[in-house]
Motif scaffolding. Structure first.
Motif: not given
Length: 240
Positions: A175-187, A223-227
């Protein structure tokens, strides 16, 4: 053990992290959410028994892929790098509304998900104090039960050795598993979430920095740290 190397220059810096600070830092474990309970010492003893049984424990290793790299929960007598095949590091553990997030800005934590591979750190526990250090580890990583990322034993390749190690993998049915997010959404999430133990930006910065120090370059986290840095600059430094 690790040679000095010229590190890549991160875009995300302590300057960015400083913008996202909690009003008060709390280290204690809050009350568990509905449907969960606080783990008791006997729970951790039972977990040790289920993972190791009666086998000898001259070498007990923990595979760290996230915050355990830069903030180990227990003592260790040796550290080395290794690669776990069949699992990858991902921001797939949600939603954190206390430690590094809130009700208005929930956070996403790292866990190991299926597929790919993951380079990380291997910690060898003191053989004469194995159980007490495992309990310290479980108290931090499994303060509430049932765990959304339970411990399991995996094979990690380190040099010429294949090392059997304990690590924590996401339970996709928790129930805490999250998937399908883009890198932009995670950032977007990581650039805003702040909880009682700090921000997701701090968590990301420390993880990437320490991976690089170990000679591990995670392209996704890089890439995430830059975003995330770009988003923090836009929110706090625009117009300066």
């Amino acid at each position: 053990m690790f040679t000095t190397r010229q590190l890549r220059q991160m875009r995300l810096t302590a300057r960015h992290v400083a913008y996202l600070q909690p009003d008060e830092v709390l280290e204690g474990l809050p009350a568990p959410p509905e449907g969960m309970r606080a783990a008791a010492p006997e729970d951790h003893v039972a977990t040790i028994a289920s993972l190791f049984g009666e086998e000898a424990h001259d070498e007990t290793w923990v595979f760290a892929y996230g915050s355990l790299i830069w903030k180990p929960a227990c003592e260790h007598v040796e550290i080395r790098t290794g690669t776990l095949h069949g699992r990858h590091r991902a921001f797939c553990l949600g939603w954190n509304r206390q430690h590094r997030g809130s009700e208005t800005t929930p956070g996403l934590m790292l866990a190991l998900d299926r597929g790919g591979s993951c380079k990380g750190a291997l910690y060898r526990l003191p053989p004469d104090r194995r159980d007490e250090n495992l309990i310290k580890l479980f108290e931090r990583e499994m303060g509430w039960l049932p765990s959304a990322f339970p411990p399991r034993m995996v094979n990690v390749r380190s040099g010429e050795r294949t090392i059997r190690a304990l690590t924590f993998c996401i339970d996709r049915n928790s129930g805490r598993y999250v998937s399908g997010l883009t890198e932009e959404a995670i950032a977007d999430v990581l650039a805003r979430a702040v909880g009682t133990r700090g921000s997701m930006a701090e968590y990301l910065h420390a993880t990437v920095e320490h991976l690089e120090q170990l000679g591990i370059h995670d392209a996704h986290l890089w890439r995430l740290q830059k975003l995330v840095a770009e988003r923090i600059e836009a929110a706090y430094e625009a117009g300066r």
